[in-house]
Design a protein around this motif. Sequence first.
Motif, PDB file in Angstrom:
ATOM      1  N   ARG A  93     -26.743  40.282 -16.101  1.00 16.34           N
ATOM      2  CA  ARG A  93     -26.265  41.642 -15.834  1.00 16.34           C
ATOM      3  C   ARG A  93     -25.143  41.638 -14.803  1.00 16.34           C
ATOM      4  O   ARG A  93     -24.146  42.361 -14.962  1.00 16.34           O
ATOM      5  CB  ARG A  93     -27.408  42.534 -15.346  1.00 16.34           C
ATOM      6  CG  ARG A  93     -26.958  43.972 -15.103  1.00 16.34           C
ATOM      7  CD  ARG A  93     -28.086  44.876 -14.708  1.00 16.34           C
ATOM      8  NE  ARG A  93     -28.638  44.525 -13.402  1.00 16.34           N
ATOM      9  CZ  ARG A  93     -29.646  45.164 -12.825  1.00 16.34           C
ATOM     10  NH1 ARG A  93     -30.234  46.161 -13.456  1.00 16.34           N
ATOM     11  NH2 ARG A  93     -30.088  44.796 -11.638  1.00 16.34           N
ATOM     12  N   LEU A  96     -26.066  48.604 -20.476  1.00 15.40           N
ATOM     13  CA  LEU A  96     -26.355  48.594 -19.038  1.00 15.40           C
ATOM     14  C   LEU A  96     -27.539  49.491 -18.707  1.00 15.40           C
ATOM     15  O   LEU A  96     -28.364  49.156 -17.848  1.00 15.40           O
ATOM     16  CB  LEU A  96     -25.123  49.063 -18.258  1.00 15.40           C
ATOM     17  CG  LEU A  96     -23.923  48.118 -18.211  1.00 15.40           C
ATOM     18  CD1 LEU A  96     -22.762  48.790 -17.478  1.00 15.40           C
ATOM     19  CD2 LEU A  96     -24.292  46.806 -17.525  1.00 15.40           C
ATOM     20  N   GLU A 108     -21.233  38.820 -23.047  1.00 19.66           N
ATOM     21  CA  GLU A 108     -20.386  38.701 -21.850  1.00 19.66           C
ATOM     22  C   GLU A 108     -18.967  38.306 -22.238  1.00 19.66           C
ATOM     23  O   GLU A 108     -17.988  38.857 -21.739  1.00 19.66           O
ATOM     24  CB  GLU A 108     -20.967  37.664 -20.902  1.00 19.66           C
ATOM     25  CG  GLU A 108     -22.289  38.048 -20.247  1.00 19.66           C
ATOM     26  CD  GLU A 108     -22.889  36.885 -19.491  1.00 19.66           C
ATOM     27  OE1 GLU A 108     -22.110  36.034 -19.000  1.00 19.66           O
ATOM     28  OE2 GLU A 108     -24.123  36.813 -19.377  1.00 19.66           O
ATOM     29  N   GLN A 125     -21.473  43.074 -15.571  1.00 23.77           N
ATOM     30  CA  GLN A 125     -20.900  44.157 -14.786  1.00 23.77           C
ATOM     31  C   GLN A 125     -19.572  43.738 -14.158  1.00 23.77           C
ATOM     32  O   GLN A 125     -18.622  44.529 -14.112  1.00 23.77           O
ATOM     33  CB  GLN A 125     -21.886  44.592 -13.696  1.00 23.77           C
ATOM     34  CG  GLN A 125     -23.111  45.282 -14.258  1.00 23.77           C
ATOM     35  CD  GLN A 125     -24.070  45.758 -13.183  1.00 23.77           C
ATOM     36  OE1 GLN A 125     -24.896  46.630 -13.421  1.00 23.77           O
ATOM     37  NE2 GLN A 125     -23.994  45.180 -11.995  1.00 23.77           N
ATOM     38  N   GLU A 129     -31.010  38.980 -14.524  1.00 25.51           N
ATOM     39  CA  GLU A 129     -30.274  39.557 -13.402  1.00 25.51           C
ATOM     40  C   GLU A 129     -28.891  38.925 -13.285  1.00 25.51           C
ATOM     41  O   GLU A 129     -27.883  39.615 -13.074  1.00 25.51           O
ATOM     42  CB  GLU A 129     -31.048  39.352 -12.108  1.00 25.51           C
ATOM     43  CG  GLU A 129     -30.406  39.973 -10.876  1.00 25.51           C
ATOM     44  CD  GLU A 129     -30.503  41.483 -10.873  1.00 25.51           C
ATOM     45  OE1 GLU A 129     -29.616  42.118 -10.260  1.00 25.51           O
ATOM     46  OE2 GLU A 129     -31.443  42.033 -11.466  1.00 25.51           O
ATOM     47  N   GLY A 158     -29.770  46.124 -25.582  1.00 26.70           N
ATOM     48  CA  GLY A 158     -30.335  45.773 -24.278  1.00 26.70           C
ATOM     49  C   GLY A 158     -31.831  45.540 -24.356  1.00 26.70           C
ATOM     50  O   GLY A 158     -32.363  44.622 -23.702  1.00 26.70           O
ATOM     51  N   LEU A 212     -30.985  47.864 -19.138  1.00 24.02           N
ATOM     52  CA  LEU A 212     -31.359  46.871 -18.126  1.00 24.02           C
ATOM     53  C   LEU A 212     -31.641  47.501 -16.771  1.00 24.02           C
ATOM     54  O   LEU A 212     -32.222  46.848 -15.893  1.00 24.02           O
ATOM     55  CB  LEU A 212     -30.241  45.832 -17.966  1.00 24.02           C
ATOM     56  CG  LEU A 212     -29.793  45.086 -19.225  1.00 24.02           C
ATOM     57  CD1 LEU A 212     -28.800  43.980 -18.850  1.00 24.02           C
ATOM     58  CD2 LEU A 212     -30.974  44.497 -19.982  1.00 24.02           C
ATOM     59  N   ARG A 213     -31.255  48.755 -16.589  1.00 24.85           N
ATOM     60  CA  ARG A 213     -31.285  49.369 -15.262  1.00 24.85           C
ATOM     61  C   ARG A 213     -32.684  49.576 -14.683  1.00 24.85           C
ATOM     62  O   ARG A 213     -32.890  49.348 -13.489  1.00 24.85           O
ATOM     63  CB  ARG A 213     -30.552  50.719 -15.320  1.00 24.85           C
ATOM     64  CG  ARG A 213     -30.458  51.419 -13.967  1.00 24.85           C
ATOM     65  CD  ARG A 213     -29.592  50.624 -13.010  1.00 24.85           C
ATOM     66  NE  ARG A 213     -29.645  51.162 -11.659  1.00 24.85           N
ATOM     67  CZ  ARG A 213     -29.002  50.629 -10.625  1.00 24.85           C
ATOM     68  NH1 ARG A 213     -28.257  49.558 -10.794  1.00 24.85           N
ATOM     69  NH2 ARG A 213     -29.105  51.163  -9.434  1.00 24.85           N
TER      70      ARG A 213
END
Length: 265
Positions: free
Chosen positions: A182, A166, A141, A186, A179, A257, A169-170
Amino acid sequence: MLKVHSVFQHALNLRSEEGELLTLLCAKRYQNLADAARVALPEHWDWRQEITHSAPVFLTGGILQAQRFAVDLKAAIVWQSNVQKRCLDSEAGTWLQHHYPLLNAQLRQFCLKHQIDSALQWQESAMYQGLKPQESAEQLEQQVPRLIGYGKGLTPDGDDYLLGYLAALRPWHLPPDVEAHRNRLQQSIEQNLPRTTDISQHYLRRAVQGHFSQPVCDLLRQLSTHTPLKTFIACTENVMQFGATSGADCLAGLLHGLRTLNTYS
């Protein structure tokens, strides 16, 4: 009216006055992408010979019209990803751990065979001295401002890596900690989009919204199930073959990920 953003032999990127992107792809060479139309092109077609950067393209009544070509979009088949979210339970975690070594081995072999020259130091070799994505969720991050726009090309290496992360994790109903990670990731990506190219901004923005290319979606569907080895290898190859380094960077991010998911599954 649309304007030419960039043009290649088998792909043409158009941009609207509002900044929206539309890509025309050779149907024989590409699978589906978000916001792209796959076109059946004549033999030996080369977009670079058929349009200039200054040439306008008009969209009227579902038809893209330029001086030397017209593309009818009215009857086009609309592709949508059918990757369904599922719980990150012990069974799913077992399959992720099962598939991870094969993905990692395929990536290494692909990079050696094609001499992939990424600006990122995700390959375990002393010859790669670029920026190294940090392993923990919190470190990643914090590193987003450095990764976005890092590398070369229309979609720099750092952007492709984040897109792959990403994507990993989707497909899951994530535990609260993941969560939250993520969501923070994002948000940081969206805040730092001005650091990269406009093409890459578009695809990262779409990734945050949950839209990925067909090769990525096909691979995601295989990760948590028993899949024939031949099918799994083919799906992985389709991801890595995109662009000069984009596919390999994307898969490296996806592997990162999966490592994050493994700590919580």
